[in-house]
Design a protein around this motif. Structure first.
Motif, PDB file in Angstrom:
ATOM      1  N   ASN A 114       0.813  -1.217   0.000  1.00 51.58           N
ATOM      2  CA  ASN A 114       0.000   0.000   0.000  1.00 51.58           C
ATOM      3  C   ASN A 114       0.844   1.265   0.000  1.00 51.58           C
ATOM      4  N   LYS A 115       2.150   1.106  -0.248  1.00 50.52           N
ATOM      5  CA  LYS A 115       3.072   2.247  -0.252  1.00 50.52           C
ATOM      6  C   LYS A 115       3.054   3.001   1.081  1.00 50.52           C
ATOM      7  N   ILE A 116       2.860   2.249   2.138  1.00 52.47           N
ATOM      8  CA  ILE A 116       2.895   2.823   3.486  1.00 52.47           C
ATOM      9  C   ILE A 116       4.255   2.494   4.097  1.00 52.47           C
ATOM     10  N   THR A 117       4.822   3.436   4.820  1.00 56.63           N
ATOM     11  CA  THR A 117       6.124   3.184   5.447  1.00 56.63           C
ATOM     12  C   THR A 117       5.925   2.572   6.832  1.00 56.63           C
ATOM     13  N   PRO A 118       6.463   1.362   7.034  1.00 57.91           N
ATOM     14  CA  PRO A 118       6.367   0.795   8.380  1.00 57.91           C
ATOM     15  C   PRO A 118       7.384   1.468   9.299  1.00 57.91           C
ATOM     16  N   VAL A 119       6.939   1.881  10.456  1.00 58.06           N
ATOM     17  CA  VAL A 119       7.865   2.413  11.459  1.00 58.06           C
ATOM     18  C   VAL A 119       7.921   1.351  12.545  1.00 58.06           C
ATOM     19  N   PHE A 120       9.063   0.692  12.639  1.00 56.17           N
ATOM     20  CA  PHE A 120       9.142  -0.497  13.493  1.00 56.17           C
ATOM     21  C   PHE A 120       9.315  -0.151  14.960  1.00 56.17           C
ATOM     22  N   CYS A 121       8.469  -0.750  15.777  1.00 57.80           N
ATOM     23  CA  CYS A 121       8.635  -0.567  17.225  1.00 57.80           C
ATOM     24  C   CYS A 121       9.226  -1.840  17.819  1.00 57.80           C
ATOM     25  N   ASP A 122       9.797  -1.676  19.003  1.00 57.91           N
ATOM     26  CA  ASP A 122      10.424  -2.800  19.684  1.00 57.91           C
ATOM     27  C   ASP A 122       9.365  -3.607  20.445  1.00 57.91           C
ATOM     28  N   ILE A 123       9.825  -4.729  21.016  1.00 59.52           N
ATOM     29  CA  ILE A 123       8.926  -5.571  21.827  1.00 59.52           C
ATOM     30  C   ILE A 123       9.410  -5.599  23.272  1.00 59.52           C
ATOM     31  N   ASP A 124       8.529  -6.049  24.127  1.00 53.76           N
ATOM     32  CA  ASP A 124       8.920  -6.365  25.494  1.00 53.76           C
ATOM     33  C   ASP A 124       9.574  -7.754  25.424  1.00 53.76           C
ATOM     34  N   ILE A 125      10.721  -7.913  26.052  1.00 53.81           N
ATOM     35  CA  ILE A 125      11.462  -9.167  25.839  1.00 53.81           C
ATOM     36  C   ILE A 125      10.746 -10.375  26.449  1.00 53.81           C
ATOM     37  N   ASP A 126      10.023 -10.175  27.554  1.00 54.03           N
ATOM     38  CA  ASP A 126       9.361 -11.322  28.185  1.00 54.03           C
ATOM     39  C   ASP A 126       8.080 -11.723  27.464  1.00 54.03           C
ATOM     40  N   SER A 127       7.264 -10.714  27.108  1.00 51.88           N
ATOM     41  CA  SER A 127       5.988 -11.060  26.470  1.00 51.88           C
ATOM     42  C   SER A 127       6.141 -11.277  24.966  1.00 51.88           C
ATOM     43  N   GLN A 128       7.228 -10.740  24.372  1.00 54.58           N
ATOM     44  CA  GLN A 128       7.467 -10.769  22.920  1.00 54.58           C
ATOM     45  C   GLN A 128       6.367 -10.023  22.143  1.00 54.58           C
ATOM     46  N   HIS A 129       5.703  -9.079  22.801  1.00 61.65           N
ATOM     47  CA  HIS A 129       4.707  -8.239  22.117  1.00 61.65           C
ATOM     48  C   HIS A 129       5.135  -6.773  22.179  1.00 61.65           C
ATOM     49  N   MET A 130       4.472  -5.945  21.381  1.00 66.58           N
ATOM     50  CA  MET A 130       4.831  -4.535  21.239  1.00 66.58           C
ATOM     51  C   MET A 130       5.114  -3.867  22.588  1.00 66.58           C
ATOM     52  N   ALA A 131       6.226  -3.138  22.655  1.00 63.77           N
ATOM     53  CA  ALA A 131       6.574  -2.413  23.881  1.00 63.77           C
ATOM     54  C   ALA A 131       5.816  -1.090  23.874  1.00 63.77           C
ATOM     55  N   LEU A 132       4.940  -0.910  24.857  1.00 61.31           N
ATOM     56  CA  LEU A 132       4.070   0.278  24.889  1.00 61.31           C
ATOM     57  C   LEU A 132       4.863   1.580  24.906  1.00 61.31           C
ATOM     58  N   ASP A 133       5.962   1.604  25.697  1.00 61.22           N
ATOM     59  CA  ASP A 133       6.732   2.855  25.790  1.00 61.22           C
ATOM     60  C   ASP A 133       7.343   3.212  24.440  1.00 61.22           C
ATOM     61  N   ASP A 134       7.736   2.200  23.683  1.00 60.82           N
ATOM     62  CA  ASP A 134       8.309   2.473  22.361  1.00 60.82           C
ATOM     63  C   ASP A 134       7.237   2.985  21.388  1.00 60.82           C
ATOM     64  N   VAL A 135       6.052   2.393  21.476  1.00 59.54           N
ATOM     65  CA  VAL A 135       4.943   2.843  20.613  1.00 59.54           C
ATOM     66  C   VAL A 135       4.658   4.314  20.920  1.00 59.54           C
ATOM     67  N   GLU A 136       4.608   4.624  22.198  1.00 57.85           N
ATOM     68  CA  GLU A 136       4.298   6.005  22.577  1.00 57.85           C
ATOM     69  C   GLU A 136       5.415   6.948  22.142  1.00 57.85           C
ATOM     70  N   HIS A 137       6.654   6.500  22.289  1.00 54.33           N
ATOM     71  CA  HIS A 137       7.820   7.302  21.884  1.00 54.33           C
ATOM     72  C   HIS A 137       7.716   7.656  20.389  1.00 54.33           C
ATOM     73  N   ILE A 138       7.383   6.660  19.592  1.00 54.78           N
ATOM     74  CA  ILE A 138       7.270   6.893  18.140  1.00 54.78           C
ATOM     75  C   ILE A 138       6.101   7.841  17.842  1.00 54.78           C
ATOM     76  N   LEU A 139       4.964   7.587  18.498  1.00 51.14           N
ATOM     77  CA  LEU A 139       3.783   8.434  18.264  1.00 51.14           C
ATOM     78  C   LEU A 139       4.077   9.898  18.585  1.00 51.14           C
ATOM     79  N   SER A 140       4.880  10.104  19.624  1.00 52.48           N
ATOM     80  CA  SER A 140       5.124  11.479  20.066  1.00 52.48           C
ATOM     81  C   SER A 140       6.108  12.214  19.162  1.00 52.48           C
ATOM     82  N   ARG A 141       6.813  11.485  18.298  1.00 52.49           N
ATOM     83  CA  ARG A 141       7.852  12.145  17.499  1.00 52.49           C
ATOM     84  C   ARG A 141       7.609  12.106  15.996  1.00 52.49           C
ATOM     85  N   ASN A 142       6.517  11.489  15.563  1.00 56.62           N
ATOM     86  CA  ASN A 142       6.317  11.315  14.116  1.00 56.62           C
ATOM     87  C   ASN A 142       4.889  11.551  13.691  1.00 56.62           C
ATOM     88  N   ALA A 143       4.737  11.847  12.403  1.00 59.17           N
ATOM     89  CA  ALA A 143       3.392  11.872  11.833  1.00 59.17           C
ATOM     90  C   ALA A 143       3.033  10.421  11.519  1.00 59.17           C
TER      91      ALA A 143
END
Ligand code: T4K
Length: 405
Positions: A114-143
């Motif tokens: 879809n010509k969309i740019t993926p902005v990759f976020c990190d995971i929490d090492i124990d749960s292996q799912h998206m790290a919330l703080d990283d998602v928020e960090h990206i949201l706060s700095r990007n369109a």
């Protein structure tokens, strides 16, 4: 079962523990007579696939899935990858979308189509799912126009918190739940989070159509668009505005097979759970072998047995034990290695390299191993796999010598 003598490991010259390869994945096959009778009905009706009017089995499957996921709309598609591609288009996503790098390549490929740019976020090492703080960090700095959450290993991300973040930043949210069929979060069915969720019915999944998938959504307008995208129908009276269409249908034969595995879902899930518990019981005695239990769910499908190998305790690296297991015909998988952000075309894709270093993703990709579970595995197979791992632990030096000299 053979005695546990080290020289019996295949990598050290013994014969393999398993004569046939044991792959990862559900691989449940209903009784052959059930296929026969379903095929006979299709033959009698002479209706192989959906036309403008859906075939009876597709209709039945979508209705049953709607009930199963407790969601208003289910749209069956040829595979989850196409479902994700269609969804990004139907949701009108553009620009940048947050997605974890720790997922199957199809997740990010759906954005790329879809010509969309993926902005990759990190995971929490124990749960292996998206790290919330990283998602928020990206949201706060990007369109950012959206978040594509991923629910892995029969578990789930912290979906309710991600919903709050999406709301707070005014971005769209949807989920790749290819691996989370039949899971529940706080007793709410996966399929009801974000604007829509996509499931896979590949042969490795707990509900299979051989190949296939489904999109679940409570958003009627989005569902109408997706239905209109499934095949090109210029005579359709639909007032839905879409410009891109696919041939993304499921056939009647695929629907028949999916209905059978839907009937047998709970039996398979319970069988998987017993096997999963048995793995935990046996592997807890092995130093440095940690099972990543399904996270964030009140009910799992237990289709995945995922291990993190700590080399400093186990003595062998994840790759070394993987070689040992493969030699015994245990087709363990090193998902996801390499992680997607290191694979073309995404290796050049990070919007801003300073955003996230993806350290946990890298660590997970070097230490995670998926072991076989599902219909092709029983308690005896798990005992053999445990014995192989125990033998490998006992003679790390001989194995390293064999691998490197
Ligand atoms: N998002 C996520 C998070 C996903 O995990 C996936 C798919 C997707 C999106 C996309 O879903 P789909 O578009 O596929 O519906 C497999 C599957 O192809 C893929 O569906 C799955 N995830 C991914 C994690 O694994 P492979 O290439 O590892 O599977 P494959 O076909 O090599 O099979 C694994 C093993 O099973 C092999 O050793 C052979 C054996 N096998 C395979 C099939 C198909 C059999 O014994 N019988 C069979 O019928 O990707």
């Amino acid at each position: 079962m053979r005695k546990g003598k080290i020289d019996e490991l295949s990598i050290l010259g013994g014969t393999p523990y398993f004569t046939e390869p044991v792959p990862v994945g559900q691989f449940y096959m209903p009784e052959y007579s059930r296929y026969e009778s379903a095929l006979r009905d299709i033959f009698d009706r002479r209706h192989y696939t959906s036309q403008r009017e859906q075939g009876p089995l597709i209709k039945q499957l979508e209705a049953r899935l709607s009930e199963f996921f407790q969601v208003k709309n289910v749209i069956c598609v040829s595979n989850a990858t196409l479902g994700l591609i269609m969804l990004a288009e139907a949701m009108g996503l553009t620009g940048n979308v947050i997605v974890p790098s720790w997922t199957f390549i199809a997740t990010a490929q759906s954005l790329y189509w879809n010509k969309i740019t993926p902005v990759f976020c990190d995971i929490d090492i124990d749960s292996q799912h998206m790290a919330l703080d990283d998602v928020e960090h990206i949201l706060s700095r990007n369109a950012i126009s959206g978040i594509l959450g991923v629910n892995l290993w029969g578990g789930a991300a912290e979906v309710e918190q991600i919903e709050l973040l999406a709301h707070q930043y005014g971005v769209q949210l949807y989920f790749d739940s290819a691996q989370a069929v039949g899971c529940e979060i706080n007793d709410r069915k996966v399929g009801n989070f974000g604007r829509a969720e996509v499931f896979s019915f590949h042969a490795t999944k707990i509900i299979t159509a051989t190949e296939g998938g489904a999109i679940a959504t409570n958003d009627d307008e989005l569902a109408d668009k997706l239905r209109a995208m499934i095949y090109y129908d210029f005579k359709s009276p639909r007032n839905v505005k879409i410009s891109k269409t696919f041939t993304a249908r499921l056939s009647e034969i695929q629907a028949a097979i999916a209905l059978m595995s839907l009937d047998d879902f709970e039996n398979n899930r319970l069988n998987n759970k017993k096997l999963h518990d048995y793995y935990i019981d046996l592997l807890r005695s092995i130093p440095g072998f940690k099972i990543v239990s399904p996270q964030g769910v009140s009910k799992s499908n237990y289709t995945y047995c995922v291990i993190r190998v700590d080399e400093s305790e186990f003595g062998l690296s994840r790759d070394e034990i993987w070689h040992v297991l493969r030699a015994e015909n245990v087709l363990a998988r090193r998902y996801f290695n390499p992680p997607i952000h290191q694979v073309e075309p995404f290796s050049n894709y990070q919007v801003d390299a300073s955003l996230t270093k993806l350290g946990n993703t890298m660590k997970a990709s070097q230490t995670t191993l998926q072991l076989p579970i599902g219909a092709r595995v029983d308690r005896v197979a798990i005992e053999k796999i445990h014995q192989i791992i125990q033998l490998a632990y006992n003679d790390q030096i001989a194995i390293k010598n064999r691998l490197y000299h």
